[in-house]
Design an enzyme around this catalytic site. Structure first.
Site, PDB file in Angstrom:
ATOM      1  CG  ASP A 109      49.785 -17.568  51.360  1.00 52.38           C
ATOM      2  OD1 ASP A 109      49.287 -18.016  52.412  1.00 52.38           O
ATOM      3  OD2 ASP A 109      51.009 -17.471  51.178  1.00 52.38           O
ATOM      4  CG  HIS A 277      45.686 -21.255  52.771  1.00 48.39           C
ATOM      5  ND1 HIS A 277      45.199 -20.106  53.373  1.00 48.39           N
ATOM      6  CD2 HIS A 277      46.889 -20.910  52.224  1.00 48.39           C
ATOM      7  CE1 HIS A 277      46.067 -19.124  53.212  1.00 48.39           C
ATOM      8  NE2 HIS A 277      47.096 -19.581  52.515  1.00 48.39           N
TER       9      HIS A 277
END
Length: 304
Positions: A109, A277
């Site tokens: 991320d 994610h």
């Protein structure tokens, strides 16, 4: 050290490394070639609790809170410190102080965005790069769509000028972080309770939330400009790159992640994984199945 971090990383040492702009909170453990793990939004170094201990038997594992996140405290004005170039410089300085002049970098991320910037700016140090659920920032903006805006609304909200997003986030931080993490993990119950509390404690802090906004503001301004300049100049990552992405997801106008990264690096491999994610927490075994052989293939380059 938080008791949560102590319990999640047995045998690791908690340190504060002073750099020009940030006093970085960093965990170190294991021995051997160095591997740097960088977390993403809205988390802390605790995000690596299922990866770092598995690597520490063969590698020196370095796990910091990103500048301004978690327990890493800024010593300079926040303006400009959201820049991935500035973050990369801080973290490179940290690695040099720890005695690691070359290493593998694994970034998830926002940490993945710092990671590829560090690989571009410090090619002599970053000998291999692992990018988790990230493609370069220009391709994210160029591929933005209604679906992207509805799903990743924080990219737009947190990039707004101060103090608008900070005021909105302050209204109910625990509601916001739980909503965000639940969506990212495809169920908040999948997250370790000690790690989750570490994220919540950090997110309760006004200065941490402000730095997160500075991070996203940079993503909409200077980070994109830096990347576009590199793309126009044909600069590419010289280190081998391993990618992990959310299974079935397309980026940048529907392109495959491997195709996008082939424009930015000379040697790219990888795989999409299930789990949403937050792959280091929801699919750690699947990650390690590819990560460990990748580290073994590049261990000699780290040693020098």
């Amino acid at each position: 050290m938080h008791r949560a971090v102590n319990a999640l990383f047995p045998g690791f040492e908690d340190k504060i490394i002073e750099t020009a702009d940030v006093n970085l909170a960093v965990l170190t453990g294991g021995s051997g070639p160095a591997v740097l793990l960088l977390h993403g939004y809205p988390e802390t170094r605790a995000a690596w609790h299922r990866i770092a201990p598995a690597l520490a038997g063969n590698y020196t594992v370095v796990v910091p809170d990103l500048p301004g996140y978690g327990d890493s405290r800024l010593t300079a004005q926040t303006q400009g410190l959201g820049s991935k170039r500035r973050m990369a410089k801080c973290l490179h300085e940290m690695m040099m102080k720890l005695g690691h002049d070359r290493f593998v970098l694994v970034g998830h991320d926002r940490g993945g965005r710092v990671g590829y910037r560090m690989a571009l700016d410090f090619p002599d140090a970053v000998k291999a790069l692992v990018s988790v659920t990230v493609v370069p920032t220009p391709e994210m903006w160029e591929g933005a769509s209604k679906a992207f805006g509805m799903g990743a609304w924080h990219w737009f909200m947190m990039a707004q000028p101060a103090p608008l997003p900070e005021k909105l986030m302050a209204a109910d931080p625990r509601f916001l972080i739980d909503l965000t993490l639940g969506k990212m993990a495809e169920g908040i119950e999948k997250l370790n309770t000690l790690a989750l509390e570490d994220y919540r404690i950090a997110f309760d802090r006004e200065d941490v939330r402000h730095m997160m906004c500075e991070d996203y503001r940079a993503g909409a301004t200077v980070d994109e400009a830096d990347d576009l300049a590199d793309r126009a100049a044909g600069r590419r990552i010289s280190a081998p790159v391993l990618l992990f992405w959310e299974e079935g997801r397309r980026y940048g106008g529907g392109r495959e992640p491997l195709d996008i990264w082939a424009d930015w690096a000379h040697a790219v491999e990888g795989r999409g994984l299930p789990g949403g994610h937050l792959l280091p927490e929801t699919s750690p075994d699947e990650m390690l199945d590819l990560l460990i052989p990748f580290l073994e293939r590049n261990a000699d380059a780290i040693k020098g």
